[in-house]
Motif scaffolding. Structure first.
Motif, PDB file in Angstrom:
ATOM      1  N   ILE A  22       0.848  -1.196   0.000  1.00  0.00           N
ATOM      2  CA  ILE A  22       0.000   0.000   0.000  1.00  0.00           C
ATOM      3  C   ILE A  22       0.879   1.239   0.000  1.00  0.00           C
ATOM      4  O   ILE A  22       1.878   1.312   0.722  1.00  0.00           O
ATOM      5  CB  ILE A  22      -0.953   0.010   1.213  1.00  0.00           C
ATOM      6  N   HIS A  23       0.505   2.195  -0.843  1.00  0.00           N
ATOM      7  CA  HIS A  23       1.218   3.474  -0.861  1.00  0.00           C
ATOM      8  C   HIS A  23       0.774   4.283   0.343  1.00  0.00           C
ATOM      9  O   HIS A  23      -0.376   4.206   0.779  1.00  0.00           O
ATOM     10  CB  HIS A  23       0.922   4.229  -2.162  1.00  0.00           C
ATOM     11  N   ILE A  24       1.680   5.076   0.887  1.00  0.00           N
ATOM     12  CA  ILE A  24       1.388   5.831   2.096  1.00  0.00           C
ATOM     13  C   ILE A  24       0.184   6.761   1.910  1.00  0.00           C
ATOM     14  O   ILE A  24      -0.604   6.961   2.838  1.00  0.00           O
ATOM     15  CB  ILE A  24       2.631   6.636   2.559  1.00  0.00           C
ATOM     16  N   ASP A  25      -0.013   7.316   0.712  1.00  0.00           N
ATOM     17  CA  ASP A  25      -1.179   8.181   0.477  1.00  0.00           C
ATOM     18  C   ASP A  25      -2.477   7.390   0.545  1.00  0.00           C
ATOM     19  O   ASP A  25      -3.498   7.880   1.051  1.00  0.00           O
ATOM     20  CB  ASP A  25      -1.061   8.872  -0.889  1.00  0.00           C
ATOM     21  N   ASN A  26      -2.466   6.167   0.033  1.00  0.00           N
ATOM     22  CA  ASN A  26      -3.654   5.316   0.114  1.00  0.00           C
ATOM     23  C   ASN A  26      -3.948   4.923   1.554  1.00  0.00           C
ATOM     24  O   ASN A  26      -5.109   4.841   1.970  1.00  0.00           O
ATOM     25  CB  ASN A  26      -3.466   4.066  -0.746  1.00  0.00           C
ATOM     26  N   LEU A  27      -2.891   4.691   2.320  1.00  0.00           N
ATOM     27  CA  LEU A  27      -3.075   4.330   3.723  1.00  0.00           C
ATOM     28  C   LEU A  27      -3.652   5.488   4.522  1.00  0.00           C
ATOM     29  O   LEU A  27      -4.600   5.308   5.296  1.00  0.00           O
ATOM     30  CB  LEU A  27      -1.740   3.886   4.327  1.00  0.00           C
ATOM     31  N   THR A  28      -3.092   6.674   4.361  1.00  0.00           N
ATOM     32  CA  THR A  28      -3.598   7.825   5.106  1.00  0.00           C
ATOM     33  C   THR A  28      -5.038   8.153   4.714  1.00  0.00           C
ATOM     34  O   THR A  28      -5.829   8.604   5.547  1.00  0.00           O
ATOM     35  CB  THR A  28      -2.700   9.057   4.890  1.00  0.00           C
ATOM     36  N   ALA A  70     -16.163   0.925  12.858  1.00  0.00           N
ATOM     37  CA  ALA A  70     -15.594  -0.204  13.581  1.00  0.00           C
ATOM     38  C   ALA A  70     -15.447  -1.392  12.628  1.00  0.00           C
ATOM     39  O   ALA A  70     -16.212  -1.547  11.685  1.00  0.00           O
ATOM     40  CB  ALA A  70     -16.494  -0.575  14.754  1.00  0.00           C
ATOM     41  N   GLY A  71     -14.435  -2.215  12.875  1.00  0.00           N
ATOM     42  CA  GLY A  71     -14.244  -3.401  12.052  1.00  0.00           C
ATOM     43  C   GLY A  71     -12.777  -3.730  11.868  1.00  0.00           C
ATOM     44  O   GLY A  71     -11.890  -3.040  12.378  1.00  0.00           O
ATOM     45  N   VAL A  72     -12.524  -4.801  11.139  1.00  0.00           N
ATOM     46  CA  VAL A  72     -11.166  -5.209  10.804  1.00  0.00           C
ATOM     47  C   VAL A  72     -10.961  -4.968   9.313  1.00  0.00           C
ATOM     48  O   VAL A  72     -11.775  -5.394   8.494  1.00  0.00           O
ATOM     49  CB  VAL A  72     -10.918  -6.690  11.137  1.00  0.00           C
ATOM     50  N   TYR A  73      -9.878  -4.291   8.961  1.00  0.00           N
ATOM     51  CA  TYR A  73      -9.635  -3.896   7.579  1.00  0.00           C
ATOM     52  C   TYR A  73      -8.235  -4.334   7.133  1.00  0.00           C
ATOM     53  O   TYR A  73      -7.311  -4.427   7.944  1.00  0.00           O
ATOM     54  CB  TYR A  73      -9.745  -2.380   7.424  1.00  0.00           C
ATOM     55  N   PHE A  74      -8.128  -4.599   5.851  1.00  0.00           N
ATOM     56  CA  PHE A  74      -6.816  -4.878   5.269  1.00  0.00           C
ATOM     57  C   PHE A  74      -6.658  -3.994   4.038  1.00  0.00           C
ATOM     58  O   PHE A  74      -6.858  -4.439   2.903  1.00  0.00           O
ATOM     59  CB  PHE A  74      -6.665  -6.352   4.893  1.00  0.00           C
ATOM     60  N   PRO A  75      -6.316  -2.707   4.222  1.00  0.00           N
ATOM     61  CA  PRO A  75      -6.180  -1.804   3.076  1.00  0.00           C
ATOM     62  C   PRO A  75      -4.947  -2.145   2.253  1.00  0.00           C
ATOM     63  O   PRO A  75      -3.878  -2.429   2.800  1.00  0.00           O
ATOM     64  CB  PRO A  75      -6.024  -0.434   3.751  1.00  0.00           C
ATOM     65  N   GLN A  76      -5.090  -2.128   0.943  1.00  0.00           N
ATOM     66  CA  GLN A  76      -3.964  -2.399   0.068  1.00  0.00           C
ATOM     67  C   GLN A  76      -4.245  -1.834  -1.316  1.00  0.00           C
ATOM     68  O   GLN A  76      -5.381  -1.495  -1.644  1.00  0.00           O
ATOM     69  CB  GLN A  76      -3.677  -3.890  -0.021  1.00  0.00           C
ATOM     70  N   ASN A  77      -3.198  -1.720  -2.124  1.00  0.00           N
ATOM     71  CA  ASN A  77      -3.377  -1.266  -3.496  1.00  0.00           C
ATOM     72  C   ASN A  77      -4.237  -2.262  -4.263  1.00  0.00           C
ATOM     73  O   ASN A  77      -4.376  -3.420  -3.863  1.00  0.00           O
ATOM     74  CB  ASN A  77      -2.022  -1.108  -4.187  1.00  0.00           C
ATOM     75  N   THR A  78      -4.780  -1.818  -5.387  1.00  0.00           N
ATOM     76  CA  THR A  78      -5.673  -2.679  -6.164  1.00  0.00           C
ATOM     77  C   THR A  78      -4.936  -3.841  -6.824  1.00  0.00           C
ATOM     78  O   THR A  78      -5.551  -4.825  -7.217  1.00  0.00           O
ATOM     79  CB  THR A  78      -6.398  -1.869  -7.250  1.00  0.00           C
ATOM     80  N   SER A  79      -3.618  -3.732  -6.955  1.00  0.00           N
ATOM     81  CA  SER A  79      -2.842  -4.813  -7.580  1.00  0.00           C
ATOM     82  C   SER A  79      -1.669  -5.195  -6.693  1.00  0.00           C
ATOM     83  O   SER A  79      -1.164  -4.372  -5.925  1.00  0.00           O
ATOM     84  CB  SER A  79      -2.329  -4.388  -8.956  1.00  0.00           C
TER      85      SER A  79
END
Length: 269
Positions: A217-223, A235-244
């Protein structure tokens, strides 16, 4: 304890520590319609914390962020009642040379996260966001999807997952707990392996083409994901990541192209 009591006890324990499914993050909400959020960032001088504050400068007046040092007990003197949300960023120390020392650091950090979350809940804070790690999955699982299940195979991963469960047990209608399982992070001024790849890609005319891929994940996508969760109390559990998915070779190719270098990539099968 008889057999029925033992079975009932195990059933209760599994109910308490059951984690929710991975949730989706909508990062397209209109920030102009939100009030100013007072956010306490537990993790002074952290890369993610500084990047988040810088990112929020795009919406002047939308965020009032203060850094909190989690070392020792100085955080106990902070009036938590003045804040709407807590962003907890786990400690890292690149100077530690052994796995044992790293594990001791993260054990202390895990206890601190739970203590600060308890304080936040008692103080009436609405949102607690904990940044976890992909280590709750097997280290061999580089590419994480919705079907991936937590199966930590080392002490560090088990500690992270245990901390998640303790925090999730605090979740309620008035105290929203969100957990982000972070993959590899890259971006401007990012430390770690990404810096080494960038230096090698810029200086060298050849770079090995490894075939491995993993979640990043790019830092801009994370923020952006952090902003969305904090501002809408999700609330919840998330796994943010780039689309590819990406790999070392992909990073090197992108970086060398950015600097206008015509590098040749040596293929390793």
């Amino acid at each position: 304890m008889n057999e029925n009591q033992s079975r009932q006890s195990k059933k209760c324990a599994s109910a308490i520590y059951k984690m929710p499914e991975i949730a989706e993050i909508d990062t397209k909400q209109n920030m102009n319609d939100t009030k100013t959020k007072k956010i306490l960032i537990a993790g002074a001088d952290s890369y993610i914390g500084k990047s988040f504050v810088s990112f929020m400068c795009r919406w002047p007046g939308s965020c009032q962020a203060d850094m909190l040092c989690t070392k020792g007990d100085s955080w106990k003197n902070i009036p938590f009642e003045n804040y709407d949300a807590v962003l907890y960023i786990s400690k890292t120390d690149d100077t530690l040379t052994t796995f044992r020392k790293h594990l001791m650091l993260h054990k202390a950090d895990a206890c601190q996260a739970v203590r600060i979350a308890n304080r936040a809940k008692i103080s009436g804070i609405e949102m607690f966001l904990y940044l976890s790690s992909l280590h709750v999955y097997s280290p061999e699982t580089g590419m994480i999807t919705k079907t991936s299940r937590p199966e930590p195979s080392d002490a560090y991963g088990r500690l992270r997952l245990y901390t998640e469960k303790q925090l999730w047990n605090m979740n309620s209608s008035k105290f929203h707990v969100a957990i982000l399982r972070l993959p590899k992070i890259y971006g401007y001024k990012c430390s770690g392996s990404y810096t080494g790849i960038a230096k090698a890609a810029i200086r060298s005319c050849f770079f090995p083409k490894y075939n491995q891929k993993y979640s990043v994940i790019h830092i801009d996508n994370l923020t952006s994901a952090i902003r969305s969760i904090l501002y809408y109390n999700k609330a919840g559990v998330y796994f943010p990541q780039n689309t590819s998915f990406s790999g070392t070779y992909d990073f090197a190719l992108e970086i060398s192209g950015f600097y206008g270098k015509k590098t040749k990539k040596h293929c390793i099968v």
